[in-house]
Write an enzyme that holds these catalytic residues in place. Structure first.
Site, PDB file in Angstrom:
ATOM      1  N   GLY A  48       0.768  -1.244   0.000  1.00 48.87           N
ATOM      2  CA  GLY A  48       0.000   0.000   0.000  1.00 48.87           C
ATOM      3  C   GLY A  48       0.798   1.292   0.000  1.00 48.87           C
ATOM      4  N   GLU A 102       4.159   4.153   6.216  1.00 45.31           N
ATOM      5  CA  GLU A 102       2.920   3.381   6.052  1.00 45.31           C
ATOM      6  C   GLU A 102       1.900   4.223   5.291  1.00 45.31           C
ATOM      7  OE1 GLU A 102       1.537   0.596   6.335  1.00 45.31           O
ATOM      8  OE2 GLU A 102       2.036  -0.501   8.163  1.00 45.31           O
ATOM      9  N   ASP A 103       1.048   3.570   4.533  1.00 44.13           N
ATOM     10  CA  ASP A 103      -0.074   4.267   3.906  1.00 44.13           C
ATOM     11  C   ASP A 103      -1.129   4.571   4.964  1.00 44.13           C
ATOM     12  OD1 ASP A 103      -0.447   1.557   4.247  1.00 44.13           O
ATOM     13  OD2 ASP A 103      -1.459   1.215   2.347  1.00 44.13           O
ATOM     14  N   ASP A 106      -3.982   1.123  10.977  1.00 46.06           N
ATOM     15  CA  ASP A 106      -5.339   0.742  11.368  1.00 46.06           C
ATOM     16  C   ASP A 106      -5.233   0.118  12.773  1.00 46.06           C
ATOM     17  OD1 ASP A 106      -8.068   0.144  10.987  1.00 46.06           O
ATOM     18  OD2 ASP A 106      -7.655  -1.752  10.015  1.00 46.06           O
ATOM     19  N   ARG A 168      -5.885   1.130  -6.345  1.00 45.81           N
ATOM     20  CA  ARG A 168      -4.571   1.617  -5.906  1.00 45.81           C
ATOM     21  C   ARG A 168      -4.073   2.774  -6.761  1.00 45.81           C
ATOM     22  NH1 ARG A 168      -2.331  -1.919  -2.105  1.00 45.81           N
ATOM     23  NH2 ARG A 168      -2.627  -4.132  -2.508  1.00 45.81           N
TER      24      ARG A 168
HETATM   25  P1  IMP Z   1      -2.952  -2.654  10.481  1.00 48.26           P
HETATM   26  O1  IMP Z   1      -1.898  -3.729  10.604  1.00 48.26           O
HETATM   27  O2  IMP Z   1      -4.282  -3.125  11.019  1.00 48.26           O
HETATM   28  O3  IMP Z   1      -2.533  -1.339  11.089  1.00 48.26           O
HETATM   29  O4  IMP Z   1      -3.257  -2.394   8.952  1.00 48.26           O
HETATM   30  C1  IMP Z   1      -2.331  -2.652   8.010  1.00 48.26           C
HETATM   31  C2  IMP Z   1      -2.824  -2.691   6.594  1.00 48.26           C
HETATM   32  O5  IMP Z   1      -4.230  -2.920   6.449  1.00 48.26           O
HETATM   33  C3  IMP Z   1      -2.571  -1.377   5.887  1.00 48.26           C
HETATM   34  O6  IMP Z   1      -1.218  -1.214   5.534  1.00 48.26           O
HETATM   35  C4  IMP Z   1      -3.501  -1.526   4.711  1.00 48.26           C
HETATM   36  O7  IMP Z   1      -2.876  -2.266   3.691  1.00 48.26           O
HETATM   37  C5  IMP Z   1      -4.682  -2.294   5.262  1.00 48.26           C
HETATM   38  N1  IMP Z   1      -5.792  -1.358   5.576  1.00 48.26           N
HETATM   39  C6  IMP Z   1      -6.198  -0.925   6.771  1.00 48.26           C
HETATM   40  N2  IMP Z   1      -7.228  -0.064   6.667  1.00 48.26           N
HETATM   41  C7  IMP Z   1      -7.494   0.048   5.335  1.00 48.26           C
HETATM   42  C8  IMP Z   1      -8.450   0.814   4.567  1.00 48.26           C
HETATM   43  O8  IMP Z   1      -9.287   1.584   5.084  1.00 48.26           O
HETATM   44  N3  IMP Z   1      -8.395   0.656   3.218  1.00 48.26           N
HETATM   45  C9  IMP Z   1      -7.485  -0.163   2.591  1.00 48.26           C
HETATM   46  N4  IMP Z   1      -6.573  -0.871   3.271  1.00 48.26           N
HETATM   47  C10 IMP Z   1      -6.569  -0.774   4.634  1.00 48.26           C
END
Ligand code: IMP
Length: 179
Positions: A48, A102-103, A106, A168
């Site tokens: 991402g 990071e993009d 979450d 994307r």
């Molecule tokens: P985390 O490990 O839960 O913090 O999230 C990691 C990954 O989940 C991010 O790098 C994204 O690739 C994906 N992600 C989380 N939220 C979204 C969203 O709202 N749209 C698209 N991808 C998401």
């Protein structure tokens, strides 16, 4: 307001490309000032973050390095067990000032995993630069130092972020257009 269809679902503009570019410049300026006289190593988390990383990195005016990492996750022999495997770190991390790109942050699970590995490899400092941050979903305590924009717990797509592989390549960020 622009409405687009992705995989048969309608999405509407949420953060414009202009706003993204402004956040990117602001963050780069801050990093340029905070890391003056240092040589940070940026680690962009694939997939991402590749578009944001490219835009942010072009605005960094420090001597710096960038590398791309990916967390490949697969199921172990036990079906409930998920095994993560970090690929792409070839640099010596010891003593380096790391900035994770990071993009979106979450739950923060990805960060947690990365942080532990980087600490084990004796990084000097570790900071996070993320375009988007969902504080309501965040489950960890690592400080998220550089945030382009804080958003509620919503699903977004575009500018590197995908919905089932779609979106994307969009220049702006979109949100589901619920009726
Ligand atoms: P985390 O490990 O839960 O913090 O999230 C990691 C990954 O989940 C991010 O790098 C994204 O690739 C994906 N992600 C989380 N939220 C979204 C969203 O709202 N749209 C698209 N991808 C998401």
């Amino acid at each position: 307001m622009e409405i687009i269809q992705l995989n048969n679902k309608p999405f509407k503009t949420y953060i414009s490309s202009i706003e993204i570019a402004e956040s990117c410049t602001k963050m780069a300026n801050q990093i340029n000032s905070d890391y003056k006289n240092k040589r940070p190593l940026f680690l962009a988390v694939l997939n991402g973050s590749f578009i944001f990383a490219a835009d942010l990195f072009r605005k960094i005016n420090l001597p710096s390095d960038i590398s791309f990492v990916k967390i490949a996750s697969y199921s172990g022999t036990n079906s409930t067990e998920k095994i993560n495997n970090l690929i792409g770190i070839n640099e010596n991390i010891e003593g380096r000032d790391i900035i994770i790109i990071e993009d979106i942050v979450d739950t923060g699970n990805t960060l947690h995993y990365l942080f532990e590995i980087l600490k084990e490899k004796k990084a000097n400092t570790i900071q996070i630069a993320t375009l988007l941050f969902k504080p309501e979903a965040y489950k960890w305590n690592y400080p998220v130092q550089y945030v382009g924009k804080t958003i509620p717990n919503v699903f977004v797509v575009g500018y590197g972020l995908d919905y089932d592989g779609f979106g994307r390549n969009l220049n702006s960020i979109y949100i589901l257009n619920e009726k």
